[in-house]
Design a protein around this motif. Structure first.
Motif, PDB file in Angstrom:
ATOM      1  N   PHE A  42       0.850  -1.179   0.000  1.00  0.00           N
ATOM      2  CA  PHE A  42       0.000   0.000   0.000  1.00  0.00           C
ATOM      3  C   PHE A  42       0.893   1.239   0.000  1.00  0.00           C
ATOM      4  N   SER A  43       0.299   2.396  -0.261  1.00  0.00           N
ATOM      5  CA  SER A  43       1.108   3.612  -0.214  1.00  0.00           C
ATOM      6  C   SER A  43       1.623   3.875   1.197  1.00  0.00           C
ATOM      7  N   GLU A  44       0.852   3.460   2.215  1.00  0.00           N
ATOM      8  CA  GLU A  44       1.306   3.649   3.593  1.00  0.00           C
ATOM      9  C   GLU A  44       0.897   2.479   4.483  1.00  0.00           C
ATOM     10  N   PHE A  60       5.141   4.283   7.146  1.00  0.00           N
ATOM     11  CA  PHE A  60       6.137   3.745   6.228  1.00  0.00           C
ATOM     12  C   PHE A  60       5.513   3.483   4.866  1.00  0.00           C
ATOM     13  N   THR A  61       6.169   3.976   3.824  1.00  0.00           N
ATOM     14  CA  THR A  61       5.847   3.609   2.453  1.00  0.00           C
ATOM     15  C   THR A  61       6.730   2.420   2.075  1.00  0.00           C
ATOM     16  N   PRO A  62       6.492   1.781   0.922  1.00  0.00           N
ATOM     17  CA  PRO A  62       7.430   0.742   0.475  1.00  0.00           C
ATOM     18  C   PRO A  62       8.847   1.262   0.272  1.00  0.00           C
ATOM     19  N   GLY A  63       9.004   2.603   0.173  1.00  0.00           N
ATOM     20  CA  GLY A  63      10.327   3.191   0.001  1.00  0.00           C
ATOM     21  C   GLY A  63      10.959   3.696   1.287  1.00  0.00           C
ATOM     22  N   LYS A 191       9.169   8.754  -6.075  1.00  0.00           N
ATOM     23  CA  LYS A 191      10.347   8.746  -5.203  1.00  0.00           C
ATOM     24  C   LYS A 191      10.131   7.859  -3.981  1.00  0.00           C
ATOM     25  N   LEU A 192       8.867   7.521  -3.699  1.00  0.00           N
ATOM     26  CA  LEU A 192       8.534   6.635  -2.583  1.00  0.00           C
ATOM     27  C   LEU A 192       8.061   5.272  -3.084  1.00  0.00           C
TER      28      LEU A 192
END
Length: 263
Positions: A42-44, A60-63, A191-192
């Protein structure tokens, strides 16, 4: 460890913005939290631990970790008020962006967020090439906010993600005035490791201050025009932003094989 999946800024599942919410007794190490975010995709993913009378909240994002997230805060407030703090009218969070609150407001949950200070910057050819249309104006806060010529442009133009990586700002938001709402927008975060964020709360900490000043009004009803869509009810209060929406529970479950820390 309990994990809930919530669709935020919507009153039904399969719309709004998905967030995973992990409610913990103690903290996991950072690497594990990033791995959970990557696994969820997910995005977050939000992680929260109760500390005294408030909850410590991280996103937390995947990035990696991010400093502010609206929809995952709304989702976490929804989970805590529904399952953990059922008699409370509000929950308070300690975060990287300071104290945040989520308060019951009838059918809505209202968040108290900081509004980003915007600085106008020159529109560049790189912005136009990345978006596929030239912005009328551009502003910088944490993110890059691009003002487009029409709602049609916002809805139809999906930026080139590789070119967007070279633009300033953490996220890229495109926005225009709307016929049925005060504004319409879309949010992109390559970027994320996120192409499009379906409904971006922290993005509206840029979008709403702009439109509140532009339209000369404190109350802004905002529409996010992603495929999932979402509606945000916002009120400017000085340098703070009241942002409200609904949420819908998709699932709750248990995560296994995780080692917590005492820190």
């Amino acid at each position: 460890m309990k994990q809930y999946i919530v669709d935020a800024f919507t009153d039904h599942v399969f719309a709004g913005n998905q967030a995973a919410v992990c409610v913990m007794d103690d903290w996991l190490d950072e690497k594990t939290m990033i791995n959970i975010a990557i696994e969820n995709r997910f995005s977050e993913t939000a992680f929260t631990v109760k500390e005294g009378d408030a909850y410590h909240l991280r996103w937390f994002t995947p990035g990696g970790e991010i400093d502010l997230c609206g929809h995952a805060t709304l989702a976490t407030g929804y989970v805590l008020l529904r399952f953990y703090e059922t008699e409370a009218d509000a929950v308070e969070f300690k975060t990287l962006s300071g104290k945040l609150t989520v308060t019951r407001k009838g059918e809505l949950l209202e968040m108290d967020f900081p509004a980003y200070e915007l600085k106008e910057v020159p529109v560049t050819d790189e912005m136009a090439e990345a978006i596929g249309a030239r912005p009328l104006a551009a502003y910088m806060g944490r993110d890059l906010l691009c003002i487009m010529d029409s709602e049609k442009t916002v809805r139809e133009k999906t930026p080139d993600m590789e070119k967007s990586l070279k633009l300033p700002g953490l996220l890229l938001h495109t926005t225009a005035q709307s016929r049925n709402f005060d504004c319409v927008s879309r949010s992109f975060a390559p970027k994320l490791s996120i192409d499009e964020d379906p409904v971006c709360g922290s993005g509206h900490c840029h979008i709403v201050p702009y439109w509140a000043q532009k339209l000369g009004k404190e109350d802004i009803k905002a529409f996010q025009a992603s495929k999932r869509t979402g509606v945000l009810y916002c009120h400017m209060a000085g340098k703070r932003l009241k942002m409200a929406g609904q949420a819908a529970l998709f699932s709750k479950g248990e995560l296994f094989g995780l080692k917590v820390t005492s820190s």
